[in-house]
Scaffold this motif. Structure first.
Motif, PDB file in Angstrom:
ATOM      1  N   TYR A 179       0.864  -1.175   0.000  1.00 37.81           N
ATOM      2  CA  TYR A 179       0.000   0.000   0.000  1.00 37.81           C
ATOM      3  C   TYR A 179       0.907   1.232   0.000  1.00 37.81           C
ATOM      4  CZ  TYR A 179      -4.035  -2.914   1.048  1.00 37.81           C
ATOM      5  OH  TYR A 179      -5.029  -3.844   0.976  1.00 37.81           O
TER       6      TYR A 179
ATOM      7  N   HIS B 266       0.235   4.422   0.169  1.00 38.85           N
ATOM      8  CA  HIS B 266      -0.149   5.541   1.030  1.00 38.85           C
ATOM      9  C   HIS B 266       0.071   5.242   2.511  1.00 38.85           C
ATOM     10  CE1 HIS B 266      -3.614   2.932   0.653  1.00 38.85           C
ATOM     11  NE2 HIS B 266      -4.076   3.430   1.775  1.00 38.85           N
ATOM     12  N   VAL B 267       0.377   3.994   2.868  1.00 38.88           N
ATOM     13  CA  VAL B 267       0.739   3.649   4.242  1.00 38.88           C
ATOM     14  C   VAL B 267       1.985   2.783   4.177  1.00 38.88           C
ATOM     15  CG1 VAL B 267      -1.582   3.763   5.230  1.00 38.88           C
ATOM     16  CG2 VAL B 267      -0.792   1.639   4.249  1.00 38.88           C
TER      17      VAL B 267
ATOM     18  N   LEU C  81       3.210  -0.137   4.593  1.00 34.85           N
ATOM     19  CA  LEU C  81       2.866  -1.505   4.939  1.00 34.85           C
ATOM     20  C   LEU C  81       2.987  -2.420   3.730  1.00 34.85           C
ATOM     21  CD1 LEU C  81       1.681  -3.441   7.086  1.00 34.85           C
ATOM     22  CD2 LEU C  81      -0.561  -2.823   6.239  1.00 34.85           C
TER      23      LEU C  81
ATOM     24  N   TRP D 262      -5.606  -1.858  12.341  1.00 28.29           N
ATOM     25  CA  TRP D 262      -5.972  -0.651  11.617  1.00 28.29           C
ATOM     26  C   TRP D 262      -6.778   0.239  12.559  1.00 28.29           C
ATOM     27  CZ3 TRP D 262      -3.962   0.357   6.978  1.00 28.29           C
ATOM     28  CH2 TRP D 262      -3.518  -0.694   6.192  1.00 28.29           C
TER      29      TRP D 262
ATOM     30  N   PRO E 122       4.827  -1.151  10.977  1.00 34.75           N
ATOM     31  CA  PRO E 122       5.017  -0.444   9.713  1.00 34.75           C
ATOM     32  C   PRO E 122       6.424  -0.647   9.175  1.00 34.75           C
ATOM     33  CG  PRO E 122       3.920   0.965  11.289  1.00 34.75           C
ATOM     34  CD  PRO E 122       4.337  -0.275  12.035  1.00 34.75           C
TER      35      PRO E 122
END
Length: 118
Positions: free
Chosen positions: A54, A56-57, A59, A87, A108
């Motif tokens: 992902y 945008h995060v 992870l 989450w 993360p």
């Protein structure tokens, strides 16, 4: 009814260039309908068949894979457990996550190394 022929004094009509269609921005009066609710906050297990990142995060998600024993031609592979992640604002609603009671097993990707300060 007969069509009148142009005379010498009557100029022929010149073709007018087509004007581009103008876009009119009309304000939306209705809000878009929400099709699915956002998943609630909690712990979710990655249940998709392939790994995922992902952007945008921070992870990287791993799909569960069973152990593959070694052979003469293949070194094999150890069992890979699926990513379980907490989450706090709700999991992405892309169908890859299933709510679970398992403990999270990943931090993360950009977090510092884990340390045990006792």
């Amino acid at each position: 009814m007969p069509i009148a022929k142009p005379t010498k004094d009557t100029p022929e009509p010149t073709p007018q260039p087509e004007e581009p269609a103008t876009l009119t921005a009309e304000p939306d009066t209705e809000a878009p309908a929400v099709t699915e609710p956002t998943p609630e906050p909690g712990v979710y297990e990655f249940t998709h068949f392939a790994d995922c990142v992902y952007p945008h995060v921070p992870l990287t998600c791993r799909a569960a894979r069973p152990e593959r024993p070694a052979t003469e031609d293949d070194p094999g592979e150890a069992e890979v457990k699926a990513t379980v992640f907490d989450w706090p604002f709700g999991a992405p609603d892309d169908g890859r996550w299933t709510k679970t009671r398992k403990k999270p097993n990943q931090n993360p990707d950009n977090a510092g190394p884990l340390t045990s300060e006792e």
